[in-house]
Design a protein around this motif. Structure first.
Motif, PDB file in Angstrom:
ATOM      1  N   PRO A 108     -57.603 -55.485 -30.038  1.00 51.43           N
ATOM      2  CA  PRO A 108     -56.258 -55.173 -29.541  1.00 51.43           C
ATOM      3  C   PRO A 108     -56.222 -55.204 -28.014  1.00 51.43           C
ATOM      4  CG  PRO A 108     -57.360 -53.155 -30.261  1.00 51.43           C
ATOM      5  CD  PRO A 108     -58.265 -54.302 -30.630  1.00 51.43           C
TER       6      PRO A 108
ATOM      7  N   TYR B 282     -58.068 -53.433 -36.639  1.00 51.41           N
ATOM      8  CA  TYR B 282     -57.663 -52.140 -36.093  1.00 51.41           C
ATOM      9  C   TYR B 282     -56.363 -51.737 -36.769  1.00 51.41           C
ATOM     10  CZ  TYR B 282     -54.394 -55.103 -33.642  1.00 51.41           C
ATOM     11  OH  TYR B 282     -53.408 -56.024 -33.386  1.00 51.41           O
ATOM     12  N   ARG B 283     -55.991 -50.493 -36.645  1.00 50.54           N
ATOM     13  CA  ARG B 283     -54.700 -50.004 -37.120  1.00 50.54           C
ATOM     14  C   ARG B 283     -53.746 -49.957 -35.942  1.00 50.54           C
ATOM     15  NH1 ARG B 283     -53.344 -50.077 -42.099  1.00 50.54           N
ATOM     16  NH2 ARG B 283     -51.991 -48.275 -41.800  1.00 50.54           N
TER      17      ARG B 283
ATOM     18  N   LEU C 278     -54.418 -41.839 -33.217  1.00 48.89           N
ATOM     19  CA  LEU C 278     -54.783 -43.152 -33.732  1.00 48.89           C
ATOM     20  C   LEU C 278     -55.388 -42.997 -35.137  1.00 48.89           C
ATOM     21  CD1 LEU C 278     -56.684 -45.118 -31.047  1.00 48.89           C
ATOM     22  CD2 LEU C 278     -56.858 -45.760 -33.434  1.00 48.89           C
TER      23      LEU C 278
ATOM     24  N   TRP D 267     -56.182 -38.932 -30.365  1.00 43.88           N
ATOM     25  CA  TRP D 267     -55.183 -39.695 -29.619  1.00 43.88           C
ATOM     26  C   TRP D 267     -53.978 -40.045 -30.507  1.00 43.88           C
ATOM     27  CZ3 TRP D 267     -60.261 -42.237 -28.840  1.00 43.88           C
ATOM     28  CH2 TRP D 267     -60.879 -41.797 -27.657  1.00 43.88           C
TER      29      TRP D 267
ATOM     30  N   CYS E 166     -64.160 -43.870 -33.340  1.00 43.36           N
ATOM     31  CA  CYS E 166     -64.828 -43.479 -32.097  1.00 43.36           C
ATOM     32  C   CYS E 166     -65.800 -42.359 -32.393  1.00 43.36           C
ATOM     33  CB  CYS E 166     -63.814 -43.021 -31.051  1.00 43.36           C
ATOM     34  SG  CYS E 166     -62.703 -44.336 -30.538  1.00 43.36           S
TER      35      CYS E 166
ATOM     36  N   TYR F 156     -57.308 -49.494 -23.424  1.00 41.91           N
ATOM     37  CA  TYR F 156     -56.812 -48.147 -23.124  1.00 41.91           C
ATOM     38  C   TYR F 156     -57.674 -47.419 -22.102  1.00 41.91           C
ATOM     39  CZ  TYR F 156     -53.627 -48.679 -27.053  1.00 41.91           C
ATOM     40  OH  TYR F 156     -52.644 -49.114 -27.890  1.00 41.91           O
TER      41      TYR F 156
ATOM     42  N   GLU G  35     -49.078 -51.857 -30.810  1.00 38.89           N
ATOM     43  CA  GLU G  35     -49.992 -53.005 -30.894  1.00 38.89           C
ATOM     44  C   GLU G  35     -49.502 -53.867 -32.051  1.00 38.89           C
ATOM     45  OE1 GLU G  35     -54.177 -50.803 -29.569  1.00 38.89           O
ATOM     46  OE2 GLU G  35     -53.543 -50.779 -31.640  1.00 38.89           O
TER      47      GLU G  35
ATOM     48  N   PRO H 273     -62.413 -49.452 -36.653  1.00 37.71           N
ATOM     49  CA  PRO H 273     -63.186 -48.683 -35.675  1.00 37.71           C
ATOM     50  C   PRO H 273     -62.978 -47.177 -35.782  1.00 37.71           C
ATOM     51  CG  PRO H 273     -61.235 -49.616 -34.615  1.00 37.71           C
ATOM     52  CD  PRO H 273     -61.223 -50.092 -36.044  1.00 37.71           C
TER      53      PRO H 273
ATOM     54  N   TYR I 176     -64.570 -48.679 -24.916  1.00 37.90           N
ATOM     55  CA  TYR I 176     -65.186 -48.809 -26.246  1.00 37.90           C
ATOM     56  C   TYR I 176     -65.472 -50.258 -26.605  1.00 37.90           C
ATOM     57  CZ  TYR I 176     -64.272 -43.910 -27.208  1.00 37.90           C
ATOM     58  OH  TYR I 176     -64.286 -42.557 -27.164  1.00 37.90           O
ATOM     59  N   TYR I 177     -64.476 -51.125 -26.395  1.00 36.21           N
ATOM     60  CA  TYR I 177     -64.695 -52.528 -26.760  1.00 36.21           C
ATOM     61  C   TYR I 177     -65.666 -53.200 -25.793  1.00 36.21           C
ATOM     62  CZ  TYR I 177     -61.473 -52.726 -30.659  1.00 36.21           C
ATOM     63  OH  TYR I 177     -60.896 -52.544 -31.884  1.00 36.21           O
TER      64      TYR I 177
ATOM     65  N   PHE J 142     -51.343 -49.145 -33.109  1.00 37.18           N
ATOM     66  CA  PHE J 142     -51.132 -47.900 -32.375  1.00 37.18           C
ATOM     67  C   PHE J 142     -50.284 -48.247 -31.161  1.00 37.18           C
ATOM     68  CE2 PHE J 142     -53.294 -45.057 -29.096  1.00 37.18           C
ATOM     69  CZ  PHE J 142     -52.710 -43.879 -29.523  1.00 37.18           C
ATOM     70  N   ARG J 143     -49.281 -47.434 -30.838  1.00 36.11           N
ATOM     71  CA  ARG J 143     -48.432 -47.682 -29.657  1.00 36.11           C
ATOM     72  C   ARG J 143     -47.940 -49.122 -29.587  1.00 36.11           C
ATOM     73  NH1 ARG J 143     -52.407 -45.151 -25.145  1.00 36.11           N
ATOM     74  NH2 ARG J 143     -52.050 -42.952 -25.486  1.00 36.11           N
TER      75      ARG J 143
HETATM   76  N1  LIG Z   1     -55.670 -49.587 -32.668  1.00 38.41           N
HETATM   77  C1  LIG Z   1     -56.685 -49.363 -31.844  1.00 38.41           C
HETATM   78  N2  LIG Z   1     -57.756 -48.696 -32.272  1.00 38.41           N
HETATM   79  C2  LIG Z   1     -58.783 -48.439 -31.414  1.00 38.41           C
HETATM   80  C3  LIG Z   1     -58.759 -48.890 -30.083  1.00 38.41           C
HETATM   81  C4  LIG Z   1     -57.621 -49.627 -29.669  1.00 38.41           C
HETATM   82  O1  LIG Z   1     -57.510 -50.098 -28.515  1.00 38.41           O
HETATM   83  N3  LIG Z   1     -56.620 -49.840 -30.574  1.00 38.41           N
HETATM   84  N4  LIG Z   1     -59.802 -48.579 -29.242  1.00 38.41           N
HETATM   85  C5  LIG Z   1     -60.111 -49.258 -28.082  1.00 38.41           C
HETATM   86  O2  LIG Z   1     -60.813 -48.790 -27.235  1.00 38.41           O
HETATM   87  C6  LIG Z   1     -60.635 -47.434 -29.594  1.00 38.41           C
HETATM   88  C7  LIG Z   1     -59.867 -46.161 -29.212  1.00 38.41           C
HETATM   89  N5  LIG Z   1     -59.797 -46.044 -27.808  1.00 38.41           N
HETATM   90  C8  LIG Z   1     -58.912 -45.275 -27.093  1.00 38.41           C
HETATM   91  C9  LIG Z   1     -59.222 -44.940 -25.810  1.00 38.41           C
HETATM   92  C10 LIG Z   1     -58.360 -44.136 -25.072  1.00 38.41           C
HETATM   93  C11 LIG Z   1     -57.159 -43.687 -25.615  1.00 38.41           C
HETATM   94  C12 LIG Z   1     -56.224 -42.824 -24.869  1.00 38.41           C
HETATM   95  O3  LIG Z   1     -55.102 -42.617 -25.261  1.00 38.41           O
HETATM   96  N6  LIG Z   1     -56.657 -42.245 -23.749  1.00 38.41           N
HETATM   97  C13 LIG Z   1     -55.855 -41.330 -22.940  1.00 38.41           C
HETATM   98  C14 LIG Z   1     -56.561 -41.018 -21.649  1.00 38.41           C
HETATM   99  C15 LIG Z   1     -57.156 -42.222 -20.954  1.00 38.41           C
HETATM  100  C16 LIG Z   1     -57.756 -41.876 -19.641  1.00 38.41           C
HETATM  101  O4  LIG Z   1     -58.780 -41.177 -19.598  1.00 38.41           O
HETATM  102  O5  LIG Z   1     -57.169 -42.318 -18.623  1.00 38.41           O
HETATM  103  C17 LIG Z   1     -54.478 -41.857 -22.654  1.00 38.41           C
HETATM  104  O6  LIG Z   1     -54.303 -43.065 -22.486  1.00 38.41           O
HETATM  105  O7  LIG Z   1     -53.563 -41.027 -22.578  1.00 38.41           O
HETATM  106  C18 LIG Z   1     -56.839 -44.065 -26.911  1.00 38.41           C
HETATM  107  C19 LIG Z   1     -57.706 -44.860 -27.645  1.00 38.41           C
HETATM  108  C20 LIG Z   1     -60.969 -47.508 -31.050  1.00 38.41           C
HETATM  109  N7  LIG Z   1     -59.809 -47.703 -31.863  1.00 38.41           N
END
Ligand SMILES: Nc1nc2c(c(=O)[nH]1)N(C=O)[C@@H](CNc1ccc(C(=O)N[C@@H](CCC(=O)O)C(=O)O)cc1)CN2
Ligand SMILES: Nc1ncnc2c1ncn2[C@@H]1O[C@H](COP(=O)(O)OP(=O)(O)OP(=O)(O)O)[C@@H](O)[C@H]1O
Length: 192
Positions: A121, A52-53, A102, A100, A77, A134, A58, A75, A138-139, A55-56
Motif C-alpha cells: 500500500p 493488506y486490508r 487497522l 491504529w 505488526c 505511514y 487505501e 501483515p 515496516y515495509y 485502511f484510510r
Molecule cells: N493496510 C495497511 N496495513 C499495514 C500497513 C499499511 O501501510 N497499510 N503497514 C505499513 O507500514 C503496517 C502498519 N503500519 C502503520 C504505521 C503507522 C501508522 C500510524 O497511524 N502511525 C501514527 C503515528 C506515526 C508517527 O509516528 O508519525 C499516525 O500516522 O498517526 C499506521 C500503520 C502493517 N499493516
C-alpha cells in the motif's frame, strides 16, 4: 526543513487528499485496480500473494480476495517487524483491530508461505519507485529481504516525479493504479 519533517508534511498532504475522495470514486478506482491485477500474468501465476486490508482509503483489494482462491498473507505488526499470516480458506476469520484502527490477522492464525508477489500500500510513490508509507518503516524493513516482486498499490493522484529518499528506502518493482500496471515506472505517464 529536515528530511523527516518534509516526509511528514508530504504524508499529511497525500493522506488528506485521499481521505477527501468520495466513497463511490474510491470504490470505482479500487475495482479498476483489482481488474488490472486479476488480468496480470504475474498475479495469476502467483500462489502466495501478500496483501493488506484497506485502511484510510487505501485501494480496496476485496474484489480480488473474494474472487481468487489464492493463498493470501496479511501483515501483523509485531514490534518493529511485520509478521505475515495466512487467512485459512473456507473460513472467514475475523480480523483484529489494532491500535491504529487497522485490521490485522490474529496472532494465532497460521503463518503465510513464502510470497510470490507483494502488494504494497502507498501513501505516495515516485517514478523511480520510491514510496512514502505511514512512517513506521515496516515495509522498508521487510522489503530488504527481497523475497518477491513488490508492487505498489495506489491511485494515480499519489504518483509524483520525485519524493525525498532516505538510505533505508527500498524502491518498488512496479505500481498498479486505476490506469494500469507499470513494471518500469518510467513508462508511467501522468494521468492527472
Ligand atoms: N493496510 C495497511 N496495513 C499495514 C500497513 C499499511 O501501510 N497499510 N503497514 C505499513 O507500514 C503496517 C502498519 N503500519 C502503520 C504505521 C503507522 C501508522 C500510524 O497511524 N502511525 C501514527 C503515528 C506515526 C508517527 O509516528 O508519525 C499516525 O500516522 O498517526 C499506521 C500503520 C502493517 N499493516
Ligand atoms: N532496514 C531498516 N532498518 C532499521 N530501521 C529502518 C529500516 N528501514 C526503515 N527504518 C526506520 O523506519 C523509519 C521509516 O521512516 P519512513 O518515513 O521512511 O517510513 P515509510 O517508508 O513512510 O513507512 P512504512 O515503510 O512503514 O510504510 C525510519 O525511522 C527508519 O529509521
Amino acid at each position: 526543513m529536515s528530511q523527516a519533517a518534509l516526509k511528514k508534511q508530504l504524508r499529511q498532504q497525500y493522506l488528506q487528499q485521499r481521505q477527501a475522495m468520495p466513497e463511490t470514486v474510491w470504490q470505482h478506482k479500487s475495482a479498476q485496480i483489482c481488474q488490472h491485477l486479476s488480468q496480470w500474468p504475474i498475479f495469476r501465476s502467483a500462489r502466495w500473494v501478500y496483501a493488506y486490508r484497506s485502511f484510510r482509503r487505501e485501494p480496496s483489494l476485496d474484489a480480488l480476495l473474494i474472487q481468487r482462491p489464492q493463498e493470501w498473507g496479511f501483515p501483523r505488526c509485531d514490534g518493529q517487524q511485520i509478521r505475515w499470516h495466512h487467512s485459512p480458506q473456507g473460513t472467514n476469520p475475523a480480523f483484529v483491530i489494532n491500535r491504529w484502527g487497522l485490521e490485522e490477522p490474529g496472532s494465532d492464525w497460521p503463518l503465510a508461505g513464502r510470497p510470490d508477489l507483494i502488494l504494497v500500500p502507498l501513501v505516495a510513490c515516485d517514478r523511480r519507485g520510491y514510496r512514502l508509507g505511514y512512517g513506521g518503516g515496516y515495509y522498508d524493513r521487510f522489503l530488504t529481504q527481497k523475497l518477491a516482486p513488490a508492487i505498489g498499490i495506489g491511485f494515480d493522484a499519489c504518483v509524483v516525479n520525485t519524493l525525498p529518499v532516505d538510505p533505508w528506502d527500498q524502491p518498488l518493482d512496479g505500481i498498479c493504479t486505476e490506469s494500469g500496471i507499470y513494471r518500469n515506472l518510467s513508462q508511467y505517464t501522468s494521468h492527472h
